[in-house]
Design an enzyme around this catalytic site. Structure first.
Site, PDB file in Angstrom:
ATOM      1  N   GLU A  25       0.807  -1.212   0.000  1.00 49.31           N
ATOM      2  CA  GLU A  25       0.000   0.000   0.000  1.00 49.31           C
ATOM      3  C   GLU A  25       0.843   1.266   0.000  1.00 49.31           C
ATOM      4  O   GLU A  25       1.937   1.298   0.555  1.00 49.31           O
ATOM      5  CB  GLU A  25      -0.908  -0.001   1.231  1.00 49.31           C
ATOM      6  CG  GLU A  25      -2.040  -0.979   1.048  1.00 49.31           C
ATOM      7  CD  GLU A  25      -2.919  -1.113   2.282  1.00 49.31           C
ATOM      8  OE1 GLU A  25      -4.140  -1.147   2.110  1.00 49.31           O
ATOM      9  OE2 GLU A  25      -2.379  -1.180   3.389  1.00 49.31           O
ATOM     10  N   CYS A  50       3.320   8.238   1.527  1.00 47.92           N
ATOM     11  CA  CYS A  50       3.862   7.209   2.414  1.00 47.92           C
ATOM     12  C   CYS A  50       4.031   5.926   1.603  1.00 47.92           C
ATOM     13  O   CYS A  50       3.069   5.443   1.010  1.00 47.92           O
ATOM     14  CB  CYS A  50       2.888   7.013   3.575  1.00 47.92           C
ATOM     15  SG  CYS A  50       3.389   5.749   4.726  1.00 47.92           S
ATOM     16  N   CYS A 103       6.624  -7.787   6.845  1.00 50.88           N
ATOM     17  CA  CYS A 103       7.814  -7.294   7.548  1.00 50.88           C
ATOM     18  C   CYS A 103       8.286  -8.374   8.507  1.00 50.88           C
ATOM     19  O   CYS A 103       7.485  -9.037   9.163  1.00 50.88           O
ATOM     20  CB  CYS A 103       7.500  -6.019   8.310  1.00 50.88           C
ATOM     21  SG  CYS A 103       8.943  -5.337   9.165  1.00 50.88           S
ATOM     22  N   CYS A 161       6.912  -6.201  15.096  1.00 46.92           N
ATOM     23  CA  CYS A 161       6.549  -5.375  16.258  1.00 46.92           C
ATOM     24  C   CYS A 161       5.128  -5.732  16.709  1.00 46.92           C
ATOM     25  O   CYS A 161       4.241  -5.974  15.875  1.00 46.92           O
ATOM     26  CB  CYS A 161       6.617  -3.895  15.894  1.00 46.92           C
ATOM     27  SG  CYS A 161       8.261  -3.394  15.404  1.00 46.92           S
ATOM     28  N   CYS A 163       1.976  -3.625  15.381  1.00 46.19           N
ATOM     29  CA  CYS A 163       1.912  -3.297  13.948  1.00 46.19           C
ATOM     30  C   CYS A 163       1.264  -4.432  13.184  1.00 46.19           C
ATOM     31  O   CYS A 163       1.715  -5.583  13.272  1.00 46.19           O
ATOM     32  CB  CYS A 163       3.328  -3.034  13.431  1.00 46.19           C
ATOM     33  SG  CYS A 163       3.413  -2.829  11.646  1.00 46.19           S
ATOM     34  N   SER A 167      12.166   5.784   7.695  1.00 47.01           N
ATOM     35  CA  SER A 167      11.777   5.432   9.060  1.00 47.01           C
ATOM     36  C   SER A 167      12.263   4.008   9.335  1.00 47.01           C
ATOM     37  O   SER A 167      12.025   3.102   8.539  1.00 47.01           O
ATOM     38  CB  SER A 167      10.259   5.502   9.184  1.00 47.01           C
ATOM     39  OG  SER A 167       9.852   5.070  10.464  1.00 47.01           O
ATOM     40  N   SER A 199      11.921   4.534  15.071  1.00 42.67           N
ATOM     41  CA  SER A 199      10.744   4.094  15.817  1.00 42.67           C
ATOM     42  C   SER A 199      11.203   3.594  17.177  1.00 42.67           C
ATOM     43  O   SER A 199      11.690   2.475  17.300  1.00 42.67           O
ATOM     44  CB  SER A 199      10.036   2.987  15.038  1.00 42.67           C
ATOM     45  OG  SER A 199       9.532   3.532  13.846  1.00 42.67           O
ATOM     46  N   HIS A 214       9.511   3.879  20.660  1.00 43.38           N
ATOM     47  CA  HIS A 214       8.394   3.183  21.336  1.00 43.38           C
ATOM     48  C   HIS A 214       8.618   2.737  22.777  1.00 43.38           C
ATOM     49  O   HIS A 214       7.683   2.243  23.405  1.00 43.38           O
ATOM     50  CB  HIS A 214       7.925   1.964  20.530  1.00 43.38           C
ATOM     51  CG  HIS A 214       7.648   2.253  19.096  1.00 43.38           C
ATOM     52  ND1 HIS A 214       6.854   3.292  18.686  1.00 43.38           N
ATOM     53  CD2 HIS A 214       8.084   1.649  17.967  1.00 43.38           C
ATOM     54  CE1 HIS A 214       6.805   3.303  17.372  1.00 43.38           C
ATOM     55  NE2 HIS A 214       7.539   2.332  16.911  1.00 43.38           N
ATOM     56  N   ASN A 224      -3.048   2.852  16.432  1.00 41.62           N
ATOM     57  CA  ASN A 224      -4.224   2.461  15.649  1.00 41.62           C
ATOM     58  C   ASN A 224      -4.504   1.001  15.927  1.00 41.62           C
ATOM     59  O   ASN A 224      -3.776   0.134  15.449  1.00 41.62           O
ATOM     60  CB  ASN A 224      -3.962   2.685  14.158  1.00 41.62           C
ATOM     61  CG  ASN A 224      -3.773   4.154  13.873  1.00 41.62           C
ATOM     62  OD1 ASN A 224      -4.598   4.980  14.227  1.00 41.62           O
ATOM     63  ND2 ASN A 224      -2.640   4.490  13.287  1.00 41.62           N
ATOM     64  N   CYS A 237      -1.199   4.697  10.182  1.00 38.07           N
ATOM     65  CA  CYS A 237       0.018   3.935  10.456  1.00 38.07           C
ATOM     66  C   CYS A 237      -0.320   2.572  11.031  1.00 38.07           C
ATOM     67  O   CYS A 237      -1.151   2.460  11.918  1.00 38.07           O
ATOM     68  CB  CYS A 237       0.874   4.605  11.512  1.00 38.07           C
ATOM     69  SG  CYS A 237       1.259   6.276  11.169  1.00 38.07           S
TER      70      CYS A 237
END
Ligand code: SAH
Ligand code: SF4
Length: 384
Positions: free
Chosen positions: A91, A104, A111, A115, A118, A197, A219, A221, A301, A344
């Protein structure tokens, strides 16, 4: 199979053209046709010799991955889902704001970092994208938007590698794509407006500073190794001390004089006052060694499989105040494109069924309602 010319930065295209017996300036002309004009048909390229156009027709093509769907949010955000084969989708998200248009971009299908917060990480890793698949996202979006906004000017002023995937785990494909984005014969993006990022692939942060220094977002966190090991498993390999040292090293070559730390706010997990206090201690310790940073707090999110919740407004506010009171520049990211799952960490290839007519109407609304900025090349103030 002929070569897809989106796979090349200018040097790569020059080598390809040499293979066809053509000089470098021909590659430059071709590169401009592709990236500045959005051409995909060699017949259009009127200033190229007919003999070259014929050779290109035999040996090359220019194509982005097919678009599976396009979703347009009520806030003007547009999300495209591309088919990269074998059941994999990636995307890209366009976010129009005052004075800028940000795209973006994804770097991998899935991935491998995994994480906890995510949804891409929860999908697992399928494969690296090629240079062409990374660059095609910008090529497609820029020329699609110019056409639909009816403008010859540049629409996308900023690119962030914050879509699906860990860009620094796809380094060899990433760097030529970044170079093409920066190239004045292509998109001419400023290094400050092109952001990579990363979840913290330390050796590649070091290589990026030498090969192609662009703006860097890390990132973070979590303010300590125990919590970060749990949220971002890559921390077990590259713990905070190594990551902070890599950030300090990066600053020597970076186009901006700070690193952006992203911090996803998870209710009760990393958003308490004690975490803010530890974070202040952490960056103050490394500030003495030269670390300069800004914080971007991202409201989480949620997605069901994560088992995590978004922090309350009150805790985000308190957390931000604690960082600000310690002198750290801190912003809270606005969530965009919520209604189309373009925020995100929601980029998980969830295909919704919409008819083309609905899509066309939604696009008309975006164009009519949202003042999408058009940034002319001459107007970019901070080019390096
Ligand atoms: N792999 C890179 C870039 C892609 S993720 C990285 O991790 O930096 C881009 C950003 O979105 C990262 O800061 C990531 O932590 C954040 N993110 C991931 N999932 C999220 C979620 N569910 N809610 C909010 N932010 C999320
Ligand atoms: Fe990968 Fe980034 Fe998602 Fe972590 S946050 S799983 S590194 S895409």
């Amino acid at each position: 199979m002929t070569a897809n010319l989106l796979e090349f930065d200018l040097d790569g295209l020059a080598i390809f053209c040499e293979g066809l017996g053509e000089k470098r300036f021909r590659a430059t002309q071709l590169f401009r046709w592709i990236h500045q004009r959005g051409a995909s048909d060699f017949a259009q390229m009127s200033d190229l010799a007919k003999s070259l156009r014929q050779k290109l027709q035999v040996h090359a093509h220019i194509a982005a991955p097919p678009v599976i769907s396009q979703h347009i949010s009520t806030d003007g955000t547009i999300k495209w889902l591309f088919d990269v084969g074998d059941g994999n989708a990636i995307e890209s998200v366009f976010i129009p704001e005052d004075e800028r248009g940000t795209l973006c971009i994804s770097s991998q299908a899935g991935c491998a970092v995994g994480c906890r917060f995510c949804s891409t990480g929860h999908q697992g890793f399928s494969r690296n994208l090629t240079t062409g698949e990374i660059l095609a996202q910008l090529w497609f979006a820029e020329h699609f938007l110019r056409k639909h906004l009816n403008t010859p000017d540049r629409v996308i002023s900023n690119v962030v590698m914050m879509g699906m995937g860990e860009p620094l785990q796809n380094y060899s494909a990433l760097v030529p794509a970044l170079r093409a984005m920066l190239d004045d014969h292509a998109y001419g993006l400023s290094r400050r407006r092109l952001t990579v990022s990363t979840s913290g692939v330390v050796p590649m942060i070091e290589r990026l500073s030498a090969d192609c220094p662009v703006a860097l977002a890390v990132s973070l966190h979590a303010p300590n190794d125990a919590l970060r090991d749990n949220l971002v498993p890559l921390n077990r390999k590259y713990p905070l001390d190594e990551l902070m040292q890599a950030c300090i090293g990066y600053l020597a070559h970076a186009p901006r004089d700070f690193i952006t730390f992203e911090y996803c706010m998870l209710d009760g997990v990393n958003d308490q006052a004690e975490h803010a206090a530890q974070l202040v201690d952490l960056v103050q310790k490394y500030a003495r060694q030269g670390l300069r940073c800004k914080f971007n707090l991202i409201p989480f999110n949620p997605f069901p499989a994560s088992g995590l919740l978004r922090s309350t407004h009150a805790s985000v506010h308190t957390f931000a105040r604690m960082l600000q009171d310690a002198g750290l520049v801190t912003t809270v990211r606005k969530t965009r494109g919520d209604d189309i799952d373009a925020a995100c960490g929601q980029l998980a290839g969830d295909v919704k069924d919409r008819t083309q007519v609905q899509e066309r109407m939604a696009l008309q609304r975006t164009i009519a309602l949202v003042a999408v900025p058009t940034v002319s090349t001459a107007a970019s103030d901070d080019r390096h």
